[in-house]
Write a protein that holds these residues in place. Structure first.
Motif, short mmCIF file in Angstrom:
data_model
loop_
_atom_site.label_atom_id
_atom_site.label_comp_id
_atom_site.label_asym_id
_atom_site.label_seq_id
_atom_site.Cartn_x
_atom_site.Cartn_y
_atom_site.Cartn_z
N VAL A 75 20.98 -12.80 39.68
CA VAL A 75 20.84 -13.90 38.54
C VAL A 75 21.00 -13.17 37.20
N ASN A 76 20.38 -11.82 36.88
CA ASN A 76 20.54 -10.84 35.64
C ASN A 76 21.00 -10.90 35.50
N VAL A 77 23.08 -10.19 36.68
CA VAL A 77 23.66 -10.15 36.15
C VAL A 77 24.49 -11.16 35.50
N ALA A 78 24.06 -12.92 36.32
CA ALA A 78 24.82 -14.16 35.55
C ALA A 78 24.38 -14.43 34.49
N GLY A 79 23.02 -13.95 34.63
CA GLY A 79 22.48 -14.56 33.05
C GLY A 79 23.12 -13.88 31.92
N LEU A 80 23.44 -12.63 31.71
CA LEU A 80 24.02 -11.77 30.36
C LEU A 80 25.67 -11.79 30.75
N VAL A 81 25.91 -11.71 32.07
CA VAL A 81 28.06 -12.79 31.92
C VAL A 81 28.17 -13.68 31.43
N ILE A 113 25.73 -15.19 28.41
CA ILE A 113 25.49 -14.78 27.13
C ILE A 113 26.93 -14.90 26.64
N LEU A 114 27.30 -13.35 27.42
CA LEU A 114 28.79 -12.34 26.88
C LEU A 114 29.73 -13.34 26.38
N ARG A 115 29.85 -14.58 27.35
CA ARG A 115 30.90 -15.25 27.66
C ARG A 115 30.46 -16.58 26.38
N ASP A 116 29.51 -16.43 25.42
CA ASP A 116 29.52 -17.44 24.46
C ASP A 116 29.38 -16.94 23.58
N LEU A 117 28.60 -15.47 23.56
CA LEU A 117 27.81 -14.99 22.01
C LEU A 117 29.13 -14.56 20.74
N ASP A 118 29.02 -15.21 20.18
CA ASP A 118 29.90 -15.15 18.66
C ASP A 118 28.72 -14.96 17.58
N CYS A 119 28.79 -14.13 16.55
CA CYS A 119 28.42 -14.20 15.28
C CYS A 119 29.14 -14.38 13.57
N GLU A 120 29.18 -14.83 13.08
CA GLU A 120 29.81 -14.86 11.51
C GLU A 120 29.79 -14.36 11.08
N GLY A 121 31.13 -13.54 11.28
CA GLY A 121 31.62 -12.03 10.72
C GLY A 121 31.51 -11.52 11.59
N ASP A 122 30.89 -10.84 12.69
CA ASP A 122 30.89 -10.15 14.23
C ASP A 122 29.60 -9.03 13.41
N ASP A 171 25.56 -7.54 20.36
CA ASP A 171 26.76 -7.56 22.30
C ASP A 171 26.61 -6.49 22.58
N GLU A 172 26.51 -5.64 21.99
CA GLU A 172 27.07 -4.14 22.64
C GLU A 172 25.33 -3.85 23.48
N LEU A 173 23.97 -4.25 22.50
CA LEU A 173 22.64 -3.98 23.72
C LEU A 173 22.81 -5.12 25.49
N LEU A 174 23.33 -6.12 24.52
CA LEU A 174 23.85 -6.62 26.14
C LEU A 174 25.03 -6.04 27.09
N GLY A 175 26.08 -5.26 26.44
CA GLY A 175 26.83 -5.07 27.06
C GLY A 175 26.41 -3.78 27.94
#
Length: 159
Positions: A64-70, A72-81, A88-92
């Motif tokens: 459940v935790n791995v799936a949640g992080l996967v 989030i990372l599949r959708d995580l974006d930030c203007e200007g990155d 994204d580094e923390l979650l990865g």
């Protein structure tokens, strides 16, 4: 995001289907680290990766935790990155550690994440390359093939 057993299954399937990207990255990382530490590290096959994914997702508390992080990372974006860089580094890093296992593998998964991330450039959202790096770092750490993981530790104390 709503996490359900069906969502966890879908994320497991996505991670399984990512083998053609993750396994070559695992082997690139293993080869480079092996050279760095002057050891021969066994490569990982897609079958071994698949078995490890199955094992991770068979443990419901971990899954459940791995799936949640996967997800989030599949959708995580930030203007200007860059402003989102820390997220994204923390979650990865945490995802890699979860997949790798208990200590000391947990810490090694985190450390390897940063090394894998340098070798990863995935098109898409900001979290995409961190996700691939996390999967590669976590599974490469979890899977056998490193000489020091073969056999008993010389530090085991058995009376």
């Amino acid at each position: 995001m709503r996490v359900t057993p069906a969502m966890v299954r879908d994320e497991r399937d996505w991670v399984q289907n990512r083998a053609s990207v993750v396994v070559p990255l695992i082997n690139t990382v293993r080869e480079a680290l092996g050279e760095q530490f002057s050891v021969t590290v066994s490569p990982v096959t897609e079958d071994a990766y698949s078995e490890a994914v199955t094992a991770v997702f068979a443990d419901g508390d971990l899954a459940v935790n791995v799936a949640g992080l996967v997800a989030i990372l599949r959708d995580l974006d930030c203007e200007g990155d860059y402003p989102g860089f820390v997220v994204d580094e923390l979650l990865g890093r945490e995802l890699a550690a979860m997949i790798a296992g208990n200590q000391p593998l947990h810490l090694l998964g985190q450390a390897t994440f940063h090394y894998a991330d340098v070798h990863t450039h995935t098109a898409g959202v900001a979290g995409a390359d961190d996700l691939d790096a996390a999967l590669a770092a976590g599974f490469q750490t979890r899977l056998p093939g490193w000489p020091w993981t073969e056999g008993e530790s010389p530090f085991s104390v058995i009376d």
